[in-house]
Enzyme design. Structure first.
Site, short mmCIF file in Angstrom:
data_model
loop_
_atom_site.label_atom_id
_atom_site.label_comp_id
_atom_site.label_asym_id
_atom_site.label_seq_id
_atom_site.Cartn_x
_atom_site.Cartn_y
_atom_site.Cartn_z
N LYS A 1 2.84 -3.06 -14.34
CA LYS A 1 4.30 -2.90 -13.50
C LYS A 1 5.31 -3.33 -13.55
O LYS A 1 6.28 -2.69 -14.14
CB LYS A 1 4.12 -2.42 -11.89
CG LYS A 1 2.52 -1.47 -11.48
CD LYS A 1 2.67 -1.37 -10.14
CE LYS A 1 1.34 0.24 -10.05
NZ LYS A 1 1.37 0.39 -8.49
N ASP B 1 5.52 5.13 -5.91
CA ASP B 1 5.15 4.28 -4.96
C ASP B 1 5.74 5.01 -3.56
O ASP B 1 5.29 4.83 -2.41
CB ASP B 1 4.89 3.03 -4.76
CG ASP B 1 3.31 2.57 -6.36
OD1 ASP B 1 2.94 3.47 -6.26
OD2 ASP B 1 3.26 1.56 -6.33
N GLY C 1 1.95 -8.26 4.38
CA GLY C 1 1.28 -8.26 2.94
C GLY C 1 2.52 -8.72 2.06
O GLY C 1 3.78 -8.76 2.92
N GLY D 1 3.31 -6.44 -4.66
CA GLY D 1 3.94 -5.51 -5.01
C GLY D 1 3.89 -3.81 -3.94
O GLY D 1 5.02 -3.65 -4.10
P1 ATR Z 1 -0.40 -5.97 -4.78
O1 ATR Z 1 0.86 -5.92 -5.64
O2 ATR Z 1 -1.12 -4.56 -5.01
O3 ATR Z 1 0.38 -5.35 -3.42
P2 ATR Z 1 -1.48 -8.64 -4.78
O4 ATR Z 1 0.18 -9.12 -5.24
O5 ATR Z 1 -2.58 -9.16 -5.20
O6 ATR Z 1 -1.25 -7.15 -4.67
O7 ATR Z 1 -1.34 -9.11 -3.15
C1 ATR Z 1 -2.35 -8.78 -2.32
C2 ATR Z 1 -1.70 -9.54 -0.94
O8 ATR Z 1 -2.81 -9.31 0.33
C3 ATR Z 1 -1.22 -10.41 0.07
O9 ATR Z 1 -0.02 -10.26 0.06
C4 ATR Z 1 -2.11 -11.59 0.07
O10 ATR Z 1 -1.29 -12.81 0.61
P3 ATR Z 1 -0.96 -14.00 -0.61
O11 ATR Z 1 0.41 -14.02 -1.03
O12 ATR Z 1 -1.35 -15.22 0.79
O13 ATR Z 1 -2.06 -14.00 -1.17
C5 ATR Z 1 -2.64 -10.84 0.67
N1 ATR Z 1 -4.35 -11.78 1.06
C6 ATR Z 1 -5.22 -11.11 -0.43
N2 ATR Z 1 -6.51 -11.71 0.44
C7 ATR Z 1 -6.13 -12.14 1.45
C8 ATR Z 1 -6.71 -12.82 2.97
N3 ATR Z 1 -7.91 -13.08 2.45
N4 ATR Z 1 -6.39 -13.17 3.94
C9 ATR Z 1 -4.78 -12.59 4.21
N5 ATR Z 1 -4.15 -12.14 3.03
C10 ATR Z 1 -4.49 -11.80 1.87
#
Ligand code: ATR
Length: 283
Positions: free
Chosen positions: A72, A108, A134, A137
């Site tokens: 993206k 989105d 979160g 993206g």
């Molecule tokens: P996307 O672009 O699809 O939003 P991403 O950039 O991988 O995907 O983001 C995933 C989100 O899930 C992030 O906010 C991540 O938190 P971090 O920034 O701390 O990595 C969150 N996330 C993933 N696994 C997690 C976990 N076990 N506990 C809490 N947050 C989690």
């Protein structure tokens, strides 16, 4: 005569990996139901090959494409023209061509809002702020959408620095909260949105106490695999309105289809059922 000369428009979704994308189901449904001559398929393109793929889009006969993980941001960079929404996010999920030039949008944002408007009408008029979990993206698109509707946003992420960077980019009206302080963030909130991967099949559950949310609050999980996450189940058992991630998936597809095939498609219960059945089948 004219039907023989009719051009079969060709679009696709491009990502890596791409096998699990539901976009072909959605666009093929619309093509069939609207009786349009067109095609829509998945194309697997690795990160090193994406720029060449985007440049050759027209040469390969495509009128446009959806772009998904992990392309993206690169898609945004290769576009000659982008919508203000895509410019704000620095990410493009929909490509089309204008006089040979590559153009991009990020649908989105509109997809997220359309799903909430459809499934929880009036959500944006309810008193209270939104809590977004979160900072990836998806969170960027959700926060942008909520600010567009004038909602104040409290943002919590496991990695606080990432939330701070998002809040800085988003500007006024977005406040970072420590994850540990979620109970106080939820107090008085009219909307809770999960954009993390927690709750997705194969990931840990999102385990938070929804008790502080007021009774009029809406809980939206943009995870749609499974269709009903533990978060949505907990919200329902508290009697709160819920919105699953399927609506955003369906609604984000409509603007691209309209650009490529010239008709604004509808998100019907039949289409929703088809996509939900496909999710259930692969769980
Ligand atoms: P996307 O672009 O699809 O939003 P991403 O950039 O991988 O995907 O983001 C995933 C989100 O899930 C992030 O906010 C991540 O938190 P971090 O920034 O701390 O990595 C969150 N996330 C993933 N696994 C997690 C976990 N076990 N506990 C809490 N947050 C989690």
């Amino acid at each position: 005569m004219s039907s023989n000369l009719e051009i079969t428009r060709k679009a696709c979704v491009v990502g890596w990996p791409i096998a699990h994308s539901r976009s072909p189901i959605i666009h093929k449904f619309w093509l069939t139901h609207l009786g349009l001559a067109g095609s829509y398929d998945s194309v697997a393109v690795t990160p090193p090959d994406f720029v060449a793929f985007a440049h050759d889009l027209a040469a390969n006969g495509f009128v446009g494409a959806n772009v998904t993980i992990p392309h993206k941001q690169t898609a945004f960079e290769v576009c000659g023209k982008v919508t203000p929404t895509a410019a704000s996010l620095g990410a493009v999920n929909t490509l089309w061509l204008e006089h040979g030039a590559l153009c991009g949008d990020n649908t989105d944002v509109a997809g997220f809002l359309a799903a909430l408007d459809e499934e929880a009408p009036g959500w944006d008029r309810a008193e209270g702020h939104a809590v977004v979990l979160g900072a990836g993206g998806a969170a960027r698109a959700v926060v942008h959408a909520l600010r567009h509707r004038g909602k104040r946003v409290l943002l919590a992420n496991r990695t606080r620095a990432r939330a701070e960077s998002l809040a800085t980019d988003a500007g006024a009206g977005v406040e970072v909260y420590d994850w540990a302080r979620l109970p106080s963030a939820l107090k008085g909130a009219s909307l809770l949105v999960n954009t993390t991967s927690l709750g997705m099949k194969g990931h840990p559950a999102l385990d938070i106490d929804l008790a502080p949310l007021p009774p009029h609050a809406v809980v939206n999980d943009i995870v749609y695999f499974p269709l009903e996450t533990a978060l949505l189940r907990a919200a329902k058992s508290r009697g709160l309105r819920t919105v699953s991630g399927v609506g955003m998936l369906l609604h984000q597809a409509a603007p691209g289809f309209e650009r490529w095939f010239g008709v604004r498609p509808s998100v019907t219960p039949e289409l929703r059922g088809l996509v939900e059945a496909d999710v259930l089948k692969s769980l």
